[in-house]
Enzyme design. Structure first.
Site, PDB file in Angstrom:
ATOM      1  N   GLY A 100       0.949  -1.348   0.096  1.00 36.32           N
ATOM      2  CA  GLY A 100      -0.047  -0.085   0.086  1.00 36.32           C
ATOM      3  C   GLY A 100       0.891   1.279  -0.014  1.00 36.32           C
ATOM      4  N   TYR A 120     -11.471   2.963  14.879  1.00 33.42           N
ATOM      5  CA  TYR A 120     -10.495   3.512  13.733  1.00 33.42           C
ATOM      6  C   TYR A 120     -10.458   5.098  13.921  1.00 33.42           C
ATOM      7  CZ  TYR A 120      -8.215   4.413   9.542  1.00 33.42           C
ATOM      8  OH  TYR A 120      -7.438   5.041   8.193  1.00 33.42           O
ATOM      9  N   GLY A 174       2.608   2.654   2.345  1.00 32.88           N
ATOM     10  CA  GLY A 174       3.824   2.398   2.868  1.00 32.88           C
ATOM     11  C   GLY A 174       4.962   1.774   2.005  1.00 32.88           C
TER      12      GLY A 174
END
Length: 432
Positions: free
Chosen positions: A132, A290, A134
């Site tokens: 992703g 989240y 990162g």
């Protein structure tokens, strides 16, 4: 010619054209000189104008300077797999180009932001970098010369990510190290292993996160979304802050989300409540967990900047962008289905990584921190995220949790059911 036209230089001045028998070359540090093949001589001044020139900036992305067998300077284009004696920077010299400030937006790719930058002196740690945003952040830094460490829970996936980057550029300085943000013990082991390398640390990207997963407790007895998204990064920065200070100027980038706007953290006394951050199972809702963790990210970044900016370490929080297809939602089939249907309209991972890379490396942000960025633009977070008292309350709570949970026995060390002593099994969530 296409490159010259794009730069607004296609209408050339004949005065700068070289006489027959002359050739324009450049030195290793970018100064232009002129070779006269008929008279076998060289000079710094242009044979017609008498001016001296120097190449502007670093080599373009994908290019590298090498020396051939005769000791002559050559330029290698790794993208198109070709070599040339012509310095590609000579099309953009200081006299010919008027540098304009670049502006980036949601359509900008991370590699565009680093175009022409030499980051060979930088050491970068990126958590959750095996996939992703990162991964694209790690790839972008590695392809521009930085020493990049992929700090990931899944070491085998991280090793595969390292191989992918090295396949693209065999000289990339990139490595994988084990880091489980759901374990305070693992974080301490990672910090010790990194410090043992005696490396500086110029950029720390707190990227790893989980979302929409079932209720789980980490081995430290905390709800996993809260610990992985916030507390793990808090402890990591705690352990590496002296390295960051010695490496100043240094930057911390905390990846948050616009979802931070849809929650709060304060109890009736105006303090950040642990009951909100690490609730019991019957009070747990994955999306709310989240959202709260992402609000923690911004509060943490702001307080970190207040504490470390006097020592040359700045911190900023970023939202990578809306409508981006990642695997962070893989624990909830409905979100996975919705994102799959919307995938043709989502941003690419390179575009998603752009804001993170911008905050980590943009020269104009040197020394500036305590801000929140969305699509490479500074914007205001929610009023709650701007609260200094909330940031301080969260910091004090985080310090207390790390101190208490580090001293307490890990959940996996407690007696298991059937051993004659009452205890509970360790349960852990899915992490990047």
């Amino acid at each position: 010619m296409a490159a010259l036209k794009y730069a607004g230089m296609d209408d050339t001045d004949s005065e700068d054209e070289l006489p027959p028998g002359w050739e324009e070359r450049s030195t290793k540090d970018g100064w232009v000189y002129y070779a006269n093949h008929e008279e076998m001589k060289t000079q710094w001044e242009h044979p017609k104008t008498g001016k001296k020139k120097r190449c502007a900036g670093d080599l373009p992305y994908g290019w590298e300077q090498e020396t051939d067998g005769k000791g002559q300077l050559i330029y290698v284009d790794h993208i198109n797999k070709r070599t040339t004696y012509f310095d590609p920077r000579q099309a953009f010299t200081i006299e010919d180009v008027q540098v304009k400030p670049k502006r980036y937006d949601g359509n900008t790719a991370a590699l565009e932001i680093l175009q022409g930058r030499d980051l060979s002196s930088k050491v970068v740690i990126i958590t959750g970098a095996n996939s992703g945003i990162g991964f694209e952040t790690a790839r972008s830094f590695a392809l521009h010369g930085a020493h990049v460490i992929l700090a990931c829970r899944n070491k085998s996936r991280a090793d595969k990510a390292v191989d992918l980057i090295r396949q693209e550029w065999h000289k990339a300085r990139v490595e994988a190290m084990s880091l489980d943000l759901g374990s305070l013990r693992s974080i301490r082991e990672f910090a010790e292993a990194f410090r043992a390398q005696k490396l500086p640390l110029h950029i720390l990207v707190c990227n790893a996160a989980v979302s929409t997963q079932p209720w789980r407790l980490t081995e430290d007895g905390l709800e996993s979304t809260f610990q992985i998204c916030h507390l793990g990064h808090f402890h990591l920065v705690q352990l590496l802050q002296d390295v960051l200070r010695r490496s100043a100027p240094a930057r911390v980038v905390v990846v948050s989300s616009e979802s931070h706007r849809f929650t709060d953290l304060l109890d009736s006394c105006g303090k950040v409540a642990l009951a909100f951050l690490s609730p019991p199972q019957k009070e747990y809702w994955s999306m709310l967990a989240y959202n709260r963790a992402k609000l923690c990210n911004i509060l943490f970044s702001n307080e970190l900047n207040r504490r470390l900016s006097p020592h040359g370490v700045t911190s900023n929080a970023v939202h990578p962008g809306n409508m981006m297809y990642t695997n962070i939602h893989r624990s909830w089939w409905l979100m996975t289905l919705l994102f799959t249907l919307a995938r043709p309209f989502t941003k690419s991972m390179q575009q998603g990584a752009a804001t993170t890379v911008y905050c980590a490396a943009a020269p104009e942000l040197e020394g500036l921190g305590g801000m929140y960025f969305n699509n490479c633009f500074r914007c205001l977070p929610s009023p709650e995220a701007q609260s200094e008292s909330s940031a301080l309350s969260l910091w004090e709570l985080s310090e207390r949790l790390v101190r208490e949970r580090s001293a307490a026995p890990r959940r996996c060390d407690l007696p298991r059911p059937g051993s004659g002593v009452r205890g509970r099994q360790r349960t852990t969530g899915i992490r990047l």
